[in-house]
Design a protein around this motif. Structure first.
Motif, PDB file in Angstrom:
ATOM      1  N   SER A  22     -88.691  64.355  -0.213  1.00  0.00           N
ATOM      2  CA  SER A  22     -87.678  64.840   0.873  1.00  0.00           C
ATOM      3  C   SER A  22     -88.253  66.096   1.559  1.00  0.00           C
ATOM      4  N   VAL A  46     -84.783  62.647   4.290  1.00  0.00           N
ATOM      5  CA  VAL A  46     -84.706  61.836   3.002  1.00  0.00           C
ATOM      6  C   VAL A  46     -85.625  60.674   3.265  1.00  0.00           C
ATOM      7  N   GLY A  47     -86.425  60.617   2.420  1.00  0.00           N
ATOM      8  CA  GLY A  47     -87.634  59.458   2.367  1.00  0.00           C
ATOM      9  C   GLY A  47     -87.544  58.872   1.133  1.00  0.00           C
ATOM     10  N   PRO A  48     -88.568  57.842   1.153  1.00  0.00           N
ATOM     11  CA  PRO A  48     -88.580  57.127  -0.272  1.00  0.00           C
ATOM     12  C   PRO A  48     -89.220  57.478  -1.406  1.00  0.00           C
ATOM     13  N   GLY A  76     -87.605  56.815   5.972  1.00  0.00           N
ATOM     14  CA  GLY A  76     -86.503  57.295   5.701  1.00  0.00           C
ATOM     15  C   GLY A  76     -85.457  57.647   6.644  1.00  0.00           C
ATOM     16  N   TYR A  77     -84.763  58.813   6.552  1.00  0.00           N
ATOM     17  CA  TYR A  77     -83.810  59.213   7.545  1.00  0.00           C
ATOM     18  C   TYR A  77     -83.490  60.578   7.393  1.00  0.00           C
TER      19      TYR A  77
END
Length: 143
Positions: free
Chosen positions: A100, A94-96, A137-138
């Protein structure tokens, strides 16, 4: 149980512990190498390519990494999740800005680094986490 059997069992456990520690050290060396490469590269796309190549070369030949419109895979015909690998791994990235993707990989122990299935999954979680951070992101991993 005889004294010799207990001694052999203790020796076997100690040897496995030492070997496991060495395998984990190799995983940490690979993760550190990836982080070192990230410091020289600021583009998220290039960071993902670096992660993909490190995983492909050291952890499994069956890996796909996607993020937004970026897609790296070792098998163009196999994006549906089927594989010859016995152990599977998947993390969502999951990114900015709503971007994704996912890191998907398959593994059959002992692989090139001699990792157990559990050690391999832990290594993949670590590398996926680094990949997520590399794009700002994460990750969320199942299993």
């Amino acid at each position: 149980m005889s004294t010799q059997s207990r001694t052999e069992e203790k020796f076997s456990l100690a040897l496995e512990s030492i070997q496991s520690k060495r395998r984990i050290e190799r995983v940490m060396e690979a993760a550190n190498a990836l982080l070192d490469r990230y410091t020289k590269q600021y583009e998220p796309e290039e960071r993902l390519r670096l992660a993909f190549e490190l995983i492909r070369r050291n952890f499994t030949e069956e890996v796909s990494l996607s993020f937004g419109d970026i897609f790296f895979t070792t098998d163009e015909n196999n994006s549906g999740g089927e594989s010859g690998g016995k152990t599977s791994f998947r993390c969502d990235i999951v990114g900015p800005e709503g971007r994704s993707g996912a890191l998907t990989a398959f593994y059959t122990a002992p692989g090139s680094m001699g990792l157990t299935d559990s050690e391999w999954r832990d290594a993949m979680r670590l590398l996926a986490g680094i990949s997520g951070l590399g794009v700002g992101g994460y990750v969320t991993c199942s299993g």
